[in-house]
Every structure is written in C-alpha cells, then in structure tokens.
Design an enzyme around this catalytic site. Structure first.
Site, PDB file in Angstrom:
ATOM      1  N   GLU A  53     -21.152  -2.107 -14.457  1.00 35.95           N
ATOM      2  CA  GLU A  53     -22.226  -2.989 -14.919  1.00 35.95           C
ATOM      3  C   GLU A  53     -22.592  -2.714 -16.372  1.00 35.95           C
ATOM      4  OE1 GLU A  53     -23.353  -1.941 -10.573  1.00 35.95           O
ATOM      5  OE2 GLU A  53     -22.083  -1.149 -12.185  1.00 35.95           O
ATOM      6  N   THR A 162      13.292  12.634  10.592  1.00 37.20           N
ATOM      7  CA  THR A 162      12.737  13.030   9.295  1.00 37.20           C
ATOM      8  C   THR A 162      13.537  14.135   8.619  1.00 37.20           C
ATOM      9  OG1 THR A 162      11.265  14.651  10.337  1.00 37.20           O
ATOM     10  CG2 THR A 162      10.419  12.421  10.037  1.00 37.20           C
ATOM     11  N   SER A 169      16.036  17.830   4.506  1.00 43.41           N
ATOM     12  CA  SER A 169      15.399  16.511   4.454  1.00 43.41           C
ATOM     13  C   SER A 169      15.492  15.857   3.081  1.00 43.41           C
ATOM     14  CB  SER A 169      13.925  16.631   4.858  1.00 43.41           C
ATOM     15  OG  SER A 169      13.230  17.479   3.958  1.00 43.41           O
TER      16      SER A 169
END
Length: 366
Positions: A53, A162, A169
């Site tokens: 504002e 995974t 991974s």
C-alpha cells in the site's frame, strides 16, 4: 470503467513479484485507481521494508484522494517493523478499499477493515479471494494452524521408485526437472530433510538461481546428532538448523562450532515429534512454506501424521523394478479401503519428465 476483478487481478500479479523475497511476510500487491485509471501500484518486496500500500500511495501522490485501493490482503492496522497501512490510506484520503481477503493474523483479523470503515472509507472484501489465498498458503497456515504449509517434493520413476535397490538416486529426473525444483526451494521459507538423506547424499540444499531470492533455512531432523560437522550444507550461505532429541553436549558443541544451530525436540514415534517440530518452526522461525526433500521414511511419517498439504512429484519415463525403493515407507501396510486418495491439481511436462501436483484428500491421521 475498470472492473474490480480486473484491478484485483493486476494487484495479484504484482503480489507474485514477492514470491521469493517477501517471507516471512505475506505476498501482497496493491493497485490504486481513480476515474478508471491506475494512478499507483506496488507490492511488498522484503520483510521490514514498505508494504504494498505504501509503494502504491507514494506513486499515486495527491491522486490517491478519492480513489479506490485494491489490496490482495486486508491492510495492517498494527505497529510492527513498519507503521500501519490503514493510517496511510486514511491520511491519503482514499474513498474505497477493496481487499481480496481478510488478514488471518490475529493482530489484524478484520480490525484493519473496521478502522477504515470508522474513518468513512467504503470497504469490500472477497474479490478474487481464492486466488489471493492460493498466493499465501504458508502465511495462512501459520496464522490459522500454528504450523507451516508443508509441500513434499519427490522424484520417482514411472513405476513409483525413488532409488535403485543399492540406494542410488542421482539422477532419476533430467536437468529441466532439477532446475524447476530450484523455484520451489526459492519460494520456501525452509527446506526440511532427514539425517538419512544427509548421510547418503551430503546435499547442499541451496537455491541455484540468478534471480533475487532469500536463502531458505535448512532444517535437518537428526534425533541422535549424527550430522557430520564437515557436511557440505554447513559450508553454504544461510543457516542450518538441526532438530534433535539427543542431549550430547560434545556433539552439540561440535555442530555449533561448525556453524549450525541445534534445538531440542521431544521424542516421537521412532524419532522426533513431527507436530512439535513444525510448531517450533512456525513460532520460533516464522516458517510459512516448508519444502520437504527427504527419503521415504520421513516422507511416509509426515504423510501418516497428516502433515503433508501438497505433493510435488516429478515422474521420469524410466523403470527400476519392484526391488527398488518406494515413494513412501508406511508403518503398516494399507488395505484397499485404507488407500490414500489424491486430488491432482496439475500435470505438466518439464523437459522429458512430468510434474504432478496433488493434495491428499484425506490424510491417514484424520
């Protein structure tokens, strides 16, 4: 005449500029319109700096008198690191304030709008409220539930694995997906992982973007203080917080000397009390959005505890077979009636991979 919806949509676009820099404050945008013309606009850029504002009023100057201010969140009415925005709006002489949503902060919570009404300013709320809430899920969760919004990021193969059977991974997904993750990290107040992931991968857990952003807090759940003082994340900019149930003073001293902050947590099932850990992150570190980058044990524990609000799953077009590691480790096998249903909000191609965004429709803890 410019419509309220169009003006608020513009304010929301401005608020999104603070996606990576405003936290722990909410992302807020403001547009000031007089006689159908935008005379001022702004957004909250960083905590401790001027609110949206104020930026908009400074740009509008004298033209703010008699104008309508469109704000994506109810203007604040309390003294914090900056003065109340309600005072500035009243002094500027705006005639009307349209807020997309009420502020969930108990220090405001309708009081800002009431103060504006008392000063003779017309007030309206609810314009594009859903879109405004979507921009600040973490701030809303922290104010209403006393914990962060938890987003769990996972990478898997097409058959839901995974990591390979030997634990490897890196990398299931391609470069485009890994680059996309950096934006999720950048918008988060903190990144949470488990000690198992740290010991296996020694991750940096940093944001690798050229854009302006803050460094998210790195949080490691380490119930027995096994994190090595030489871990790579302790060499990176930003702060690393270790949450532990271990009282070993020598281990604490070594990690503190290495640059980490160590905090004690109560015991939970097999480790740290997850509910207590999230409350601590919200109350002591003002964490809004928490990005979980962990293995199946911690991810599964959070899912079972009903503490995952959103899943971001990158799916690669590769297969690893049933001997590889699964997406979530759950304490007990689920039957078909117990299955966890997901509401998918988006499926998007990212390079050669797919990104699925979903929310659990009913957590196991419910």
């Amino acid at each position: 005449m410019t419509s309220d919806h169009a003006c608020m949509a513009h304010a929301l676009q401005l608020a999104a500029h603070g996606l990576y820099t405003a936290h722990p404050n909410p992302r807020v945008g403001c547009v000031i319109v007089r006689d159908g013309e935008i005379v001022g606009a702004g957004w909250h850029q960083r905590s401790g700096e001027a609110h949206a504002e104020i930026h908009a009023l400074q740009q509008a100057g004298a033209r703010a008198r008699g104008a309508t201010a469109y704000v994506t969140l109810e203007p604040c009415c309390h003294h914090g690191r900056t003065p109340p925005c309600t005072d500035a709006l009243i002094q500027a002489g705006v005639a009307r304030v349209v807020a997309a949503m009420r502020d969930p902060n108990p220090k405001v919570a309708g009081a800002g709008l009431k103060q504006l009404e008392t000063a003779g300013i017309a007030v309206e709320t609810g314009v594009l409220q859903t879109e405004a809430e979507r921009l600040n899920p973490g701030f809303i969760m922290r104010m209403r539930a006393g914990r962060p919004f938890v987003r769990c990021k996972l990478a898997m193969t097409l058959d839901g694995r995974t990591a390979a059977a030997d634990g490897a991974s890196q990398w299931i997904t391609g470069e485009a997906a890994r680059a996309d993750v950096q934006y999720w990290r950048a918008r988060s107040s903190a990144i949470l992982t488990g000690i198992g992931t740290v010991l296996a991968d020694d991750p940096h857990l940093t944001v690798r973007l050229a854009d302006d952003h803050l460094h998210p807090l790195r949080v490691v759940l380490d119930s027995r203080l096994r994190l090595p003082p030489g871990a790579r994340m302790l060499q990176e900019p930003g702060q690393t917080l270790i949450l532990t149930a271990d009282g070993d003073d020598a281990k604490r001293a070594a990690l503190t000397q290495a640059g980490a902050t160590v905090a004690s947590m109560p015991h939970g099932n097999g480790g740290i009390d997850l509910h207590a850990a999230l409350r601590y992150l919200a109350t002591e570190h003002d964490i809004n959005e928490l990005l979980v980058e962990a293995g199946p044990i911690l991810s599964g524990a959070l899912l079972e505890a009903g503490l995952i609000d959103e899943l971001v799953i990158y799916m690669a077009p590769v297969l690893l077979g049933d001997g590889a590691r699964s997406l979530f480790h759950l304490s007990t096998p689920l039957t078909m009636p117990q299955r966890i249903e997901l509401n998918i909000s988006e499926i998007r191609a990212v390079g050669h991979d797919w990104r699925i965004t979903a929310t659990p429709s009913k957590p196991l803890a419910a």
